[in-house]
Motif scaffolding. Structure first.
Motif, PDB file in Angstrom:
ATOM      1  N   LEU A 240       0.824  -1.197   0.000  1.00  0.00           N
ATOM      2  CA  LEU A 240       0.000   0.000   0.000  1.00  0.00           C
ATOM      3  C   LEU A 240       0.867   1.260   0.000  1.00  0.00           C
ATOM      4  N   HIS A 241       1.925   1.248   0.809  1.00  0.00           N
ATOM      5  CA  HIS A 241       2.839   2.384   0.888  1.00  0.00           C
ATOM      6  C   HIS A 241       3.495   2.640  -0.466  1.00  0.00           C
ATOM      7  N   THR A 242       3.920   1.583  -1.138  1.00  0.00           N
ATOM      8  CA  THR A 242       4.577   1.720  -2.436  1.00  0.00           C
ATOM      9  C   THR A 242       3.661   2.380  -3.446  1.00  0.00           C
ATOM     10  N   ARG A 243       2.412   1.913  -3.511  1.00  0.00           N
ATOM     11  CA  ARG A 243       1.472   2.479  -4.469  1.00  0.00           C
ATOM     12  C   ARG A 243       1.179   3.952  -4.176  1.00  0.00           C
ATOM     13  N   ALA A 334       0.115  13.171   2.061  1.00  0.00           N
ATOM     14  CA  ALA A 334      -1.005  12.448   1.461  1.00  0.00           C
ATOM     15  C   ALA A 334      -2.015  12.018   2.521  1.00  0.00           C
ATOM     16  N   LEU A 335      -1.532  11.544   3.660  1.00  0.00           N
ATOM     17  CA  LEU A 335      -2.432  11.116   4.734  1.00  0.00           C
ATOM     18  C   LEU A 335      -3.225  12.295   5.302  1.00  0.00           C
ATOM     19  N   GLY A 346     -17.640  13.661   5.797  1.00  0.00           N
ATOM     20  CA  GLY A 346     -18.331  13.156   6.975  1.00  0.00           C
ATOM     21  C   GLY A 346     -18.040  11.695   7.284  1.00  0.00           C
ATOM     22  N   LEU A 347     -16.889  11.202   6.845  1.00  0.00           N
ATOM     23  CA  LEU A 347     -16.514   9.808   7.074  1.00  0.00           C
ATOM     24  C   LEU A 347     -15.832   9.652   8.428  1.00  0.00           C
ATOM     25  N   THR A 348     -16.066   8.549   9.088  1.00  0.00           N
ATOM     26  CA  THR A 348     -15.448   8.283  10.384  1.00  0.00           C
ATOM     27  C   THR A 348     -14.004   7.846  10.225  1.00  0.00           C
ATOM     28  N   ASN A 349     -13.735   7.028   9.204  1.00  0.00           N
ATOM     29  CA  ASN A 349     -12.405   6.472   8.986  1.00  0.00           C
ATOM     30  C   ASN A 349     -11.744   7.076   7.752  1.00  0.00           C
ATOM     31  N   LEU A 357      -6.955   3.082   7.284  1.00  0.00           N
ATOM     32  CA  LEU A 357      -5.663   3.431   7.857  1.00  0.00           C
ATOM     33  C   LEU A 357      -5.782   3.665   9.358  1.00  0.00           C
ATOM     34  N   GLU A 358      -4.760   3.253  10.103  1.00  0.00           N
ATOM     35  CA  GLU A 358      -4.776   3.400  11.563  1.00  0.00           C
ATOM     36  C   GLU A 358      -4.743   4.881  11.940  1.00  0.00           C
ATOM     37  N   MET A 359      -5.571   5.241  12.925  1.00  0.00           N
ATOM     38  CA  MET A 359      -5.672   6.633  13.325  1.00  0.00           C
ATOM     39  C   MET A 359      -4.391   7.141  13.965  1.00  0.00           C
TER      40      MET A 359
END
Length: 462
Positions: A240-243, A334-335, A346-349, A357-359
């Motif tokens: 995922l990180h690479t992409r 990006a994050l 209005g998304l929770t995650n 992705l971990e908070m």
């Protein structure tokens, strides 16, 4: 001596990283200040050598005196050593040598290396670390070989080979230093070799070591793809990180190129005086180098104000984690962008590629970006006190370039006051080590019993 080494091994990891860079800077400045390192015509002071050493270890490229007019061959070799140590990190290089001779690295030392290289795990760490050094040397050697086709006919065999090695190491490590004169690579604005090889080395060095090996792992599947479906399937198997890094790196290069084209195409001081081929080469070169490398084939003091301000954003972002580049880093920004989009929707995650992705990672990214912004404005405020007569846009460009360890300047660094140059020195050091490492090192304390939770409160915002 042994007791001191043992005591050092017990230091907190962030302090180890900060100390390793600091000691190299001090020793490097002393070597550069030696008479045997300088040309007879050199008028550099120890301050200039210290500034240069910080810039070299921070792989930035800003300097108060030009390399070509200050240091002889010995001094330039010291420069290359400092760039190499700064690019890969002293801890990384020493540990690679130690492991090559068979000594086992302790778990504590592996954690130190993990933080120095921005790796999330320690699986196959020995193999990974040795491959970093091996392939780094390979890419630098290939770059030097290609540069020889340009420099040997131009400078002769001896100087041509050395200049090729110097530029290749500096390019791959995103350092921005050259020993060719006082105007960076502006004399080679129309040279295809310079305009292609330098950016490619910059990209390879700045994209991150973990991305290299992930792509290399799937290289056979990429090359064996016989249809677009097969190609996309192979691409999805990348981490995922690479992409994320590949997507953002390409996007930033393309967007910088488009903006630069629209803003400077008719400017007679920059792109306007070049033919079509020269313009394309200059656009590609500047679009790559502005984020982290510090080389230039055009004079940035001649750019439109709009271009400088826009380029400041790209310099702030910088390269990718785990490589030789600086800045807030592509994945970090990006994050934060994805967090903003999630909040607007209005998304929770925060999701990416059908992964949540971990908070904790999102919060750390947000802290890094905010800290970089605050530190940049703090540095800018200080410099405006010492050099109030210089237009704000050039001072902002300089401070962001220093924090992002980019090294681009609108011909300003050498003309700044000593006080402002001291501020720039701290900017480069903090930018290379990273604000999180610095402040963790300074404020390292026992975190037990600090995760305290009280009754829920509410504060209005907006």
């Amino acid at each position: 001596m042994i007791n001191k080494i043992r005591h050092f091994s017990n230091w907190p990891i962030p302090i180890k990283i900060v100390f390793s860079f600091a000691i190299v800077i001090v020793l490097g400045s002393l070597f550069l200040a030696l008479p045997i390192s300088q040309l007879e015509s050199s008028e550099a002071t120890y301050f200039d050598h210290l500034f240069g050493a910080i810039s070299m270890v921070a792989v930035t490229g800003l300097a108060t005196v030009p390399i070509a007019e200050t240091y002889n061959i010995f001094g330039q070799i010291i420069t290359l050593i400092l760039i190499k140590l700064g690019g890969l990190g002293l801890i990384t290089i020493v540990s690679a040598i130690v492991m090559q001779f068979g000594r086992q690295v302790s778990m504590r030392e592996e954690i130190t290396l993990q933080q120095a290289l921005n790796r999330s795990d320690m699986k196959g760490f020995r193999h990974f670390l040795l491959n970093v050094v091996k392939y780094t040397t390979l890419f630098e050697a290939l770059g030097a070989l290609l540069f020889m086709f340009k420099f040997v006919p131009h400078f002769g065999w001896g100087a041509g080979i050395f200049n090729s090695i110097f530029l290749s190491i500096s390019s791959f490590n995103n350092a921005g230093f050259d020993n060719l004169g006082t105007v960076s690579l502006q004399n080679f604005v129309s040279s295809p070799i310079i305009n292609i090889v330098v950016p490619l080395l910059i990209i390879l060095g700045g994209i991150g070591f973990s991305v290299w090996f992930d792509v290399a792992k799937h290289f056979k599947q990429f090359s064996a793809s016989r249809s677009w479906v097969d190609f996309k399937g192979t691409y999805r198997r990348l981490k995922l990180h690479t992409r994320l890094v590949i997507k953002w790196s390409l996007g930033l290069i393309l967007s910088a190129g488009v903006i630069f084209t629209l803003a400077e195409w008719t400017n007679p001081q920059t792109l306007g005086s070049l033919d079509f081929s020269g313009k394309v080469q200059a656009i590609f070169f500047q679009a790559v180098t502005l984020r982290t490398a510090g080389f230039s084939t055009l004079n940035f003091s001649e750019f439109h104000i709009f271009t400088l301000i826009t380029f400041t954003v790209f310099m702030f972002i910088g390269g990718s984690p785990g490589g030789t580049a600086g800045g807030a880093k592509t994945s970090t920004v990006a994050l934060v962008v994805k967090l903003m989009i999630a909040e607007v929707r209005g998304l929770t995650n925060v999701n990416y590629k059908k992964r949540t992705l971990e908070m904790d990672i999102i919060k750390r990214a947000l802290v890094i970006v905010v800290m970089f912004i605050l530190l940049n404005f703090f540095a800018l405020a200080l410099i405006t006190i010492f050099d109030e007569q210089i237009p704000m846009q050039y001072l902002l460009f300089e401070t962001v370039s220093a924090y992002g360890t980019v090294g681009l300047s609108a011909d300003l660094t050498a003309s700044l006051s000593r006080q402002s140059q001291v501020v720039i020195m701290f900017c480069m050091f903090i930018g290379r080590i990273g604000p999180i490492t610095i402040f963790t090192a300074l404020g390292n304390r026992n975190r037990r019993n600090k995760d305290i939770r009280y009754a829920t409160g509410n504060i209005l915002i907006g």
